[in-house]
Structure formats: structure tokens, C-alpha cells
Design a protein around this motif. Sequence first.
Motif, PDB file in Angstrom:
ATOM      1  N   GLN A   6      24.232  43.504  25.072  1.00 22.72           N
ATOM      2  CA  GLN A   6      25.276  42.892  25.544  1.00 22.72           C
ATOM      3  C   GLN A   6      26.134  44.286  25.233  1.00 22.72           C
ATOM      4  O   GLN A   6      26.453  44.137  23.882  1.00 22.72           O
TER       5      GLN A   6
ATOM      6  N   TYR B  22      25.946  42.993  36.873  1.00 20.04           N
ATOM      7  CA  TYR B  22      27.697  42.692  36.294  1.00 20.04           C
ATOM      8  C   TYR B  22      28.148  42.977  35.143  1.00 20.04           C
ATOM      9  O   TYR B  22      29.593  43.503  34.912  1.00 20.04           O
ATOM     10  N   ASP B  23      27.310  41.975  34.170  1.00 23.21           N
ATOM     11  CA  ASP B  23      28.152  41.224  33.092  1.00 23.21           C
ATOM     12  C   ASP B  23      28.576  42.165  32.401  1.00 23.21           C
ATOM     13  O   ASP B  23      28.417  41.358  30.632  1.00 23.21           O
TER      14      ASP B  23
ATOM     15  N   TYR C 178      35.634  36.782  37.052  1.00 27.26           N
ATOM     16  CA  TYR C 178      33.534  36.948  35.942  1.00 27.26           C
ATOM     17  C   TYR C 178      33.579  37.977  34.310  1.00 27.26           C
ATOM     18  O   TYR C 178      34.190  38.624  34.293  1.00 27.26           O
TER      19      TYR C 178
ATOM     20  N   GLN D 195      32.854  39.483  31.535  1.00 26.94           N
ATOM     21  CA  GLN D 195      32.804  40.219  30.746  1.00 26.94           C
ATOM     22  C   GLN D 195      33.626  41.741  31.496  1.00 26.94           C
ATOM     23  O   GLN D 195      33.931  42.875  30.949  1.00 26.94           O
ATOM     24  N   VAL D 196      33.484  40.719  32.876  1.00 25.54           N
ATOM     25  CA  VAL D 196      34.464  41.878  33.636  1.00 25.54           C
ATOM     26  C   VAL D 196      35.665  41.787  33.950  1.00 25.54           C
ATOM     27  O   VAL D 196      37.142  42.810  34.261  1.00 25.54           O
ATOM     28  N   TYR D 197      35.915  40.704  34.714  1.00 21.25           N
ATOM     29  CA  TYR D 197      37.318  41.052  35.175  1.00 21.25           C
ATOM     30  C   TYR D 197      38.011  39.160  34.983  1.00 21.25           C
ATOM     31  O   TYR D 197      37.032  37.849  34.754  1.00 21.25           O
ATOM     32  N   PRO D 198      38.883  39.258  33.812  1.00 20.11           N
ATOM     33  CA  PRO D 198      39.641  38.274  33.322  1.00 20.11           C
ATOM     34  C   PRO D 198      39.951  36.598  34.409  1.00 20.11           C
ATOM     35  O   PRO D 198      40.121  36.987  35.302  1.00 20.11           O
TER      36      PRO D 198
ATOM     37  N   TYR E 172      30.597  36.152  43.047  1.00 23.57           N
ATOM     38  CA  TYR E 172      30.108  36.951  41.955  1.00 23.57           C
ATOM     39  C   TYR E 172      29.163  35.583  41.612  1.00 23.57           C
ATOM     40  O   TYR E 172      27.943  36.039  41.194  1.00 23.57           O
TER      41      TYR E 172
ATOM     42  N   GLY F 264      31.592  45.611  27.573  1.00 26.26           N
ATOM     43  CA  GLY F 264      32.324  45.217  29.205  1.00 26.26           C
ATOM     44  C   GLY F 264      31.293  44.945  30.133  1.00 26.26           C
ATOM     45  O   GLY F 264      30.337  45.638  29.733  1.00 26.26           O
ATOM     46  N   GLY F 265      31.651  45.266  31.212  1.00 25.46           N
ATOM     47  CA  GLY F 265      31.230  45.084  32.515  1.00 25.46           C
ATOM     48  C   GLY F 265      31.034  46.770  32.959  1.00 25.46           C
ATOM     49  O   GLY F 265      31.793  47.502  32.812  1.00 25.46           O
TER      50      GLY F 265
ATOM     51  N   LEU G 192      34.274  48.523  32.908  1.00 26.83           N
ATOM     52  CA  LEU G 192      35.387  46.854  33.122  1.00 26.83           C
ATOM     53  C   LEU G 192      35.200  46.373  31.439  1.00 26.83           C
ATOM     54  O   LEU G 192      34.939  46.176  30.819  1.00 26.83           O
ATOM     55  N   GLY G 193      36.700  45.357  32.052  1.00 26.62           N
ATOM     56  CA  GLY G 193      37.087  44.900  30.926  1.00 26.62           C
ATOM     57  C   GLY G 193      38.171  45.277  30.514  1.00 26.62           C
ATOM     58  O   GLY G 193      38.615  46.158  30.606  1.00 26.62           O
TER      59      GLY G 193
END
Lengths: 566, 122
Positions: free
Chosen positions: A515, A496-497, B54, B56-59, A453, A518-519, A537-538
Motif C-alpha cells: 500500500q 487507483y487507491d 475515493y 487514498q486518493v480524494y478526501p 469510481y 497515496g493514490g 494523489l492524496g
Amino acid sequence: MRTPRNGFLVAAILVAVVGAAAIAAAGPSRTRLAYERRLDATPFLATAKSDQTTAKLADAAAPPELEGDGWPTANADLANTRVARGSSIRAGNVERLGIAWRVRLDEASKWGSAASGPLISNGVVFFQDLASNVVALELLTGRIRWRHVLRQKAFGPNGPALGWGRVYAQDGDHHLLALDAKTGTRIWQTGLNGPTGQQQPVAFGGAVYTGIASGRKRAGPGELQKTALLGPNSSGWAYGIRARDGRIAWSFRTVTEGNWGNPVNGGAGIWFPPAIDSQTGITYWSTGNPGPAPGTSKYPNASSRPGPNLYSNTLLAIDGRTGRVNWWHQLLPHDIYHHDLQNAPILVRAGGRDLIVASGKMGIVFALDRSTGRLVWRRAVGRHENDNLKRLPPGRAVQVYPGFWGGIETPGAFADGTLYFQVDDLPTPYTATAWDAKDGQTSVENLEGRTVYAKGTSSLIALDAGSGRIRWQHRFGTVGFGAATVVNDLVFTSTYDGMVYALRRRDGREVWRWQAPGGINAWPAVSGDTIILPVGLGLRPQLIALRLGAKEHATIGRARPEHSPR
Amino acid sequence: MLPHRATSARVFLLSAVGVVMLAGCGGEAQRVADGKMIYGEHCSTCHQPDGEGYAQVYPNLAGNPIVRLPDPAPVLEIVTHGSASMPGFAAELSPSQIAEVVSYVRDAWGNDASPVSAAQSR
């Protein structure tokens, strides 16, 4: 089950043979165009009839939930325009958005807790998480009215539909459910031909239209069906289901019988709701890519599936009342890159014509004449690199744009003659065997797992709907799977972020960003002064209500302009 | 003969211990190698091939203090039962496979934490 009659099969085979000849005759860079031209030259691209209807559907009529303000279908309306009606949010006040309420999402599947959009009707929000649980909440306060708990992991994009006082949603097994919209009580459930939890239905004309992405025989009694994308012998299916009692009125298998000559093949999934022309009752469906892609150790470079692989990457115009296929147009034959035509088609009136607009992971937007299926224009968007190669060299990796998660991943929007799409420039390294895959499913895993990504960016583009000309493009520094949502003079999207953006529709200038905690791999619904946004996500997945003047301030200040008009 | 027999017994014992030790080392190495395969199929889509995740998404897993803890129980718990937006893998992976993938994650990208046995992941 309903399949086309012999005449249709003959026509399909004839078109396939002619198409294959066109492919063989054309140079590598012209392959797709040549095939489309051949199809375009055909007065009627294809027609199909069926007398195997098992349940009669009512005459065309919109559910009462579609009247008035709110967000009553997956993409706001039957045309899939993603335009908010009667909202008070605009460029002049968007900075006053704050958090009105949050609801925690407690369960998750592979893609987190949320991968689709909520609905809003008469002051109630309906949402389905990625554990297939359906919840109804009050728009004003976020208070939960009811939950229908399923705890079945879904791949997504799933989500509810509304009609005639009922909520319709796929479970995470192999059913479509109808729930009482007031109580959440189950009214009926109907078994489908494969794993569910991958498509948000839509209701119209006494029917619920739904589809599945990876249909195949059940694994065993008592077990939940699991998604095996592009698994051997899989196929997408489109359904018209009677809303009253769940009887299947018609169904359409999107992979021709025999799976293109080899049981290892499959695909052509239905991922998003069809667009519905409420005047004619015609439903427009997009199908996904064929598999294995690019191939397996035994069948490199798609050698298990010669030919165009009907009806993968095809726009299907199906009479919603009868299931009769009025026309179909395969827009990307014999794809080898997981370049789906998966997105929700959009009904468009532009340039004096009624069009149907399709798009997907191949990073191309197609506009077809709505009544004939002929191509009116096509526009490649985002970065394209090596995606014209028909074969990959043995034993060597080739970087391809758009990659596995590239191109147009999520639904676009249409307003005032302009189309809006989020586009991902995210490469994937491909080999002829999908890194020694043993079948279509492992080809997915091998390529997903090699898509980084951090190497990707995204942009929001605005296209003239009559010609496909790019009006403007706004670039983001990260990838995005947040769709496009039009609210008055703004178009919203997210990366995505978890950064949420509002751009001015006129020129793409950024007027607001926020912001999220979470994603985001989902998209919002809008009603009045409120945006309902899943942040799935997150570490703190949640459903958030952003509202003008709400106390918990969401704004982080006016951001620097980043757009690059073209 | 006695000394000879004693020596033989000693040699045999040492050999046996050596074989067991080699088997143990091989087992750990194999477990990590098998774990890498599982990581590629089930984990790298989100946590990414380099374990960086990634934002904010995946640690990130590379250098992650929970992953590197001497006690593997917390990371085994997360992989088995899930946490926040991450699903649990108890239904998809056996305890032995979970031990393998956690062993890989604890070993890779300079994490250098000890491997995990199937018994620990039950």
C-alpha cells in the motif's frame, strides 16, 4: 504544417464514403467490423506524401542514452514494451523491496502531482510533475541534481524524453523544450499548435517525436494556453522535431481540414509516445476519439459529425524522417463514447509476424500487420455493455461499459510472446446530449463528473500476442490506472487507491502487494534493484524509490491469491 | 391622516425588510444552486457526485470536519490555493464562484454548514 496531397484526400474521401456505406449497410453490432473489413480489403489502406519538409532529419540512429541498463524512454524502449533490462528484482526476492528514498512533490494540477513515468539513465532519474516542472535526481540517493521550474499546470500524461545529452519535455503552455541533461538549462523551445502537457515525447534518429491532444488557435498573447479537451475546432497533431535546434521537420493534423463539416467538432488527440521501428525508422501513432461525444443539446448523438471522423481512433504509420504517412487504419470509426485508441502502440514479434498492437478506452486490443496495417486479430477485454449502440434514446440515460474512464487507460507491456494490459470495468451513464452539453469540452466535464469510481473494478490480463487468446486474468477490487510493467518473471501494476501489485507472469498469481502512501495514476521505471514510482494523489504526493534490501520496509506480507485463470 | 401615514410607513418598512430578507434567502439558495453546477463541472470528477471522494486518493467532503467548520476560511483557502495533490482554483474560478461552490459543499450531503459570501472568499 504538412497535410496530405490531393490524391491522398481523394483516397481518404473515397474510403470514407465506402466506409459510411458499409456502416449504413451493416447491422448495429457489425458496424465496426464491416468498416474494418472494407479497409482490410484495400491493398494500400492509404498513403500520403509531402515535400514540405522544413528541416532535414539525420539518418536513423538511436541516442546513446538507449544503450545499456536503465529505463531511457517512456515505456523502456522504442518498441514501448515496458520490459526492465538487467533488473535483479524477481519473484524470489520481491518481498525484500523497501523504501530507499522519497522526494515530495509539491505542486499539482487537476490529476494530482504525477500522471506518467520517470526515466532512468546512467544513474540519474528524470521526472516531470503535473506542474510541468522537470527534475533530475540521483538514482542511488534521491539527491536532486537540478530542477527546471515551470509551474504550469499540465493535464498529463506528460513526462521527459532523453537523447544526445538533452532532456525533452512539453511545458504546460504550448511548447516543446530541450534542456541540458547535466544542468537543466534550457537550450531551445518550439511552439506547437495547441496546449501542451499531455504527451511524453521520444527521441530517435536526430528527431524528437511529440504530439498534442487538443490543438487550436491561441487564446491571446501573453496567456498560457489551456487544455480544452474536444473543444470546438480542436485537433491532435503529431510532430517530428529536429533534436539539434527544435526546428519542426514535419507535422500531421489528425483531424481533417474542416473538422468534419462543423466547427463544434474536434478531437483525435495524440496522448502517448509513438512506437518506433529502429530498423525502418517508421513511427506508429495512436489517436484519440472524436467529439463532441455523444453529442450536445444542439447536436445529439454525434449529429454534428456524420461519417467516420478521420483520423480519430486511428493507427498511423508515419516515416519518422520525412513525415510521409505509409498507411493508416481507423480502428473505431465515428465513436460516440469517448472510446479513445489513445494508448502507446507496442511493436511485437509473434506468430512469425511483425505486428503493431494498439489499445484504448474502448476495451479492445488490436494487432495489425506492421508493414500493411491489415488487421491480424482483435480481442475485446473487460466488460462491454451498450457500447455497440449507435444512438442513444432521447432523454434517457444508458449505462455504458467501458465508461468514460473504462477499458485500457494506461500503457501495456510485451514480453516472451505475451501482452499484458490493465483493464477497467467502470461504467458511465451516457445521454444523447452528454447531459445537455454545450460543446465537446462540457461533454467531457459532464461525463467525468458522473463516473463513480467506487462502482468500478479492474484486472490485469495476459494475452497471447500471436492470437489474442487470453492466457490469464487477475481481478482487483478497485479501478486502476497503473499500466503494466514487466520485471523478469513478474508483472507490476497498481490500483487507483495506491495498492501496488506484483503478479507472476506465468500464471497471474499474486506474489507481492504494497500500500503506497497515496493514490496512483502513474507508472514506474525500473533499473537494477530499484523501482522509481510516482505516487501523485492524496495528502502526501511523492516520488518513491523501492529497492531490494532498503531499510524502510515496504512489504506488508504475502497477500492471498485472488487471480482467476482462464 | 397621521396614523394612517404612520401605518403606511410601517407597512412599507416591513415590506422592504421582507423583500430584503426574501432576496437574501433567494440569494443564498441561488448561490448553493449555482455552486452545485460548478461542483459538477470542476469538483465531482475527483470528490465524486456524492461527495464521498475515493479512498487514498480524494478526501470525502460529505461529513468532512474541515468543510463543516463554523469558520469557512480553511476550506476557502484549500479551494483557492490548493493543498497537497489538489490544485488551487484561483485562476479558473472567480471569488464569487468559489463562494458559490463552497456554499454548496457546506450545504450538501447533510453538511449543514453556513453559506459563504463572495467577500469572504476574496
